[in-house]
Write a protein that holds these residues in place. Structure first.
Motif, PDB file in Angstrom:
ATOM      1  N   MET A  81       3.765   0.327  14.153  1.00 48.31           N
ATOM      2  CA  MET A  81       4.370   1.507  13.882  1.00 48.31           C
ATOM      3  C   MET A  81       3.406   2.155  12.543  1.00 48.31           C
ATOM      4  O   MET A  81       2.959   3.366  12.538  1.00 48.31           O
ATOM      5  CB  MET A  81       5.633   1.626  13.171  1.00 48.31           C
ATOM      6  CG  MET A  81       6.914   2.412  14.396  1.00 48.31           C
ATOM      7  SD  MET A  81       8.353   2.287  13.738  1.00 48.31           S
ATOM      8  CE  MET A  81       8.324   3.794  12.809  1.00 48.31           C
ATOM      9  N   THR A  82       3.051   1.226  11.407  1.00 43.19           N
ATOM     10  CA  THR A  82       2.678   1.763  10.315  1.00 43.19           C
ATOM     11  C   THR A  82       1.193   1.536  10.287  1.00 43.19           C
ATOM     12  O   THR A  82       0.581   2.113   9.308  1.00 43.19           O
ATOM     13  CB  THR A  82       3.041   1.135   9.177  1.00 43.19           C
ATOM     14  OG1 THR A  82       3.012  -0.416   9.328  1.00 43.19           O
ATOM     15  CG2 THR A  82       4.811   1.492   9.037  1.00 43.19           C
ATOM     16  N   LEU A 135      12.940   0.095  16.258  1.00 41.45           N
ATOM     17  CA  LEU A 135      11.455   0.391  15.739  1.00 41.45           C
ATOM     18  C   LEU A 135      10.465   0.815  16.895  1.00 41.45           C
ATOM     19  O   LEU A 135       9.878   1.615  16.853  1.00 41.45           O
ATOM     20  CB  LEU A 135      10.869  -0.825  14.752  1.00 41.45           C
ATOM     21  CG  LEU A 135      11.538  -0.883  13.590  1.00 41.45           C
ATOM     22  CD1 LEU A 135      10.975  -2.123  12.783  1.00 41.45           C
ATOM     23  CD2 LEU A 135      11.357   0.344  12.611  1.00 41.45           C
ATOM     24  N   GLY A 195       8.883   4.468  17.349  1.00 39.81           N
ATOM     25  CA  GLY A 195       7.550   4.580  16.711  1.00 39.81           C
ATOM     26  C   GLY A 195       6.643   4.710  18.307  1.00 39.81           C
ATOM     27  O   GLY A 195       5.443   5.092  17.996  1.00 39.81           O
ATOM     28  N   ASN A 196       7.401   4.903  19.263  1.00 39.05           N
ATOM     29  CA  ASN A 196       6.484   5.173  20.434  1.00 39.05           C
ATOM     30  C   ASN A 196       5.257   4.218  20.634  1.00 39.05           C
ATOM     31  O   ASN A 196       4.215   4.631  20.787  1.00 39.05           O
ATOM     32  CB  ASN A 196       5.881   6.425  20.491  1.00 39.05           C
ATOM     33  CG  ASN A 196       6.473   7.332  21.753  1.00 39.05           C
ATOM     34  OD1 ASN A 196       6.998   6.792  22.599  1.00 39.05           O
ATOM     35  ND2 ASN A 196       6.210   8.411  21.798  1.00 39.05           N
ATOM     36  N   VAL A 197       5.553   2.967  20.677  1.00 41.28           N
ATOM     37  CA  VAL A 197       4.543   1.831  20.469  1.00 41.28           C
ATOM     38  C   VAL A 197       4.398   1.485  21.743  1.00 41.28           C
ATOM     39  O   VAL A 197       5.007   1.493  22.790  1.00 41.28           O
ATOM     40  CB  VAL A 197       5.076   0.480  19.583  1.00 41.28           C
ATOM     41  CG1 VAL A 197       4.101  -0.499  20.002  1.00 41.28           C
ATOM     42  CG2 VAL A 197       5.469   0.895  18.379  1.00 41.28           C
TER      43      VAL A 197
END
Lengths: 273, 247
Positions: A55-56, A104, A108-110
């Motif tokens: 995400m980050t 998450l 986060g649209n991972v």
């Protein structure tokens, strides 16, 4: 060998071999202390770190290391609080980690394919920075276990006896769980979140069938894990299979053979006598 | 004159929300003596043992080892403790007798040669040298107890505390354990405290006996033991098992 012409496979092999050494080194103490499920819980917790990393934009392996260290500390605290129901610590931390990971990932649209590569392992995408993290962790785990070997052995055999003999069992337990967290976090790149726990336990289970001393059990479990990982990566390359799954199946074959050897050897010996 | 090893100074203990188990107890344990700790079930024997080992803290008073607080004394490896539960280890544990015996010693000693020599010597004393390379889980109950005793003694603690060391084991192992404890006490000057229901073991030894009853601790020896024991046991204590008498 043709496969070693590729840089990524050389990296995969190196990473795999380091993991094959540290997983059973931690696994033997886990299995004998009946803490096998802690490895499973930590691998699920690591998923939250991977998701946070994705995400980050931070390295997911680094994210997994941080979350696993936090998670292992929480597991140890929960184990102390639920002394008589220690498995509750595993259940609580496993579901917390997984819940956080799902949250998450959805927020986060991972990318699904990236998530899958961490769930089932993807040696081909092992980067140079992954190798550095895995090598440093491997060294840290081996040196720490070597330094604490007699204490870990005593705590594994008889925790109460070790406490009264002057061993700081609380500190030893905390260090051990943190090492377990680190081992799981760096292993997921190669074998995957869902398959790291078997690599910590199956080679140990196989070695316990044949070993006649603790040191022998430790040595056998490392040899079995190295054979499983090396064999798994080679077979997966030539037969186009998923490396994580192939490694675990190779470990299971060794376990089956060791059980067979244990059962068959005495029969052969008695017939030849 | 023998030096004091441990001192209970006005120690009282009460479990949270429970009754007072021990009240205002003061006594000294002298270096190099052999003590027996006896008392009826529920009299506070286990509590006294836990206080000696430092796993419980007195509600009042203090316990001093050689002018050190128990925790610091224990961390120096000066206490050897063999619990009743020690034999409940994982029977699949792959460690050999030799590996287990050196476990305690290895925590405090890095000299491998000295360590191996001490392990051999202790295994010889408990009659298990020939079993040194066998997994401990494969031994009989009595042999396991001897191996665990060897583990405790090999580290040469100043004080050895044993909780029911002879329960549930064969006669040969009982005799060996008894002899080794006495050897350790007489020839190495170690302090031994044995918690036992088997009063004949304690009376036949040179033991001074700590009788725990009704929250109090009384010292007895062979000459005044009969007067100090609770009425139902008097006259039976030399030959019979204390458990049969009043537990």
């Amino acid at each position: 060998m043709e496969m070693f012409q590729y840089d990524f496979l050389q990296r995969a092999f190196l990473a795999g071999l380091i993991i094959a050494v540290i997983c059973p080194v931690i696994g033997i103490f886990m299995v004998l202390r009946r803490m096998s499920l802690v490895g499973n819980a930590l691998s699920h917790i690591s998923m939250a770190g991977v998701a946070a990393g994705l995400m980050t934009g931070v390295s997911p392996t680094f994210g997994a290391v941080i979350v696993c260290l936090l998670g292992s500390g929480i597991i140890e605290l929960l184990r102390k609080n639920f002394r008589r129901y220690a498995e509750l610590a595993v259940a609580i931390s496993m579901s917390t980690g997984l819940g956080l990971a799902v949250l998450l990932i959805s927020a986060g649209n991972v990318n699904n394919a990236t998530v899958m590569s961490y769930l089932f392992g993807s040696v081909v995408t092992t980067s140079k920075s992954d190798i550095i993290i895995i090598a440093i962790t491997g060294l840290l785990v081996i040196v720490t276990v070597a330094l604490l070997y007699s204490r870990l052995f005593y705590v594994t055999f008889d925790e109460e006896g070790a406490f009264y003999a002057g061993v700081d069992t609380g500190l030893v337990n905390m260090i051990f769980v943190l090492l377990s967290g680190l081992t799981v976090a760096v292993s997921i790149r190669v074998v995957g979140i869902l398959l790291v726990s078997p690599l910590m336990t199956i080679p140990v289970a196989a070695s316990l069938q044949l070993a006649t001393s603790f040191k022998q059990a430790l040595a056998f479990s490392i040899v079995f894990a190295v054979i499983s990982v090396a064999g798994g990566i080679i077979l997966s390359y030539y037969f186009d299979l998923a490396p994580g799954g192939t490694i675990v199946i190779a470990a299971l074959v060794i376990l089956f053979l060791s059980i067979l050897t244990k059962k068959v050897l005495p029969v052969i010996k008695s017939k030849s006598a | 004159m023998t030096a004091d090893l441990m001192e209970f100074k006005g120690v009282s203990f009460k479990y949270p929300n429970g009754p007072v188990v021990l009240e205002n107890i003061s006594f000294k344990i002298r270096k190099g003596e052999f003590y027996g700790l006896v008392g009826p079930n529920g009299a506070g024997k286990s509590t006294l043992l836990k206080l000696m080992l430092g796993s419980l803290k007195p509600t009042k008073g203090e316990i001093i080892y050689h002018d050190l607080e128990i925790k610091r004394y224990r961390k120096k490896g000066k206490i050897g403790y063999l619990s009743q539960e020690a034999r409940n280890f994982n029977p699949q544990f792959p460690g050999t007798v030799s590996e287990v015996v050196q476990a305690q010693l290895a925590v405090f000693s890095r000299d491998k040669k000295k360590l191996q020599a001490r392990v051999r010597e202790t295994l010889e004393q408990v009659g298990l040298l020939s079993k040194a390379d066998q997994p401990i889980g494969k031994l009989s109950g009595g042999q396991q107890q001897r191996a665990l005793l060897a583990r405790t003694l090999a580290a040469e603690p100043e004080i050895v505390i044993l909780d029911e060391p002879l329960t549930g084991i064969d006669v040969q192992s009982q005799r060996i354990i008894y002899d080794v404890l006495h050897h350790f006490n007489r020839h190495r000057g170690k302090t031994i405290i044995v918690v036992s229901h088997n009063l004949s073991l304690l009376v036949n030894s040179t033991a001074r006996i700590l009788l725990v009853d009704n929250g109090r601790v009384t010292f007895c020896d062979n000459t005044n033991l009969n007067d100090k024991l609770p009425v139902p046991v008097q006259g039976r204590q030399r030959s019979s098992d204390l458990k049969e008498a009043f537990f």
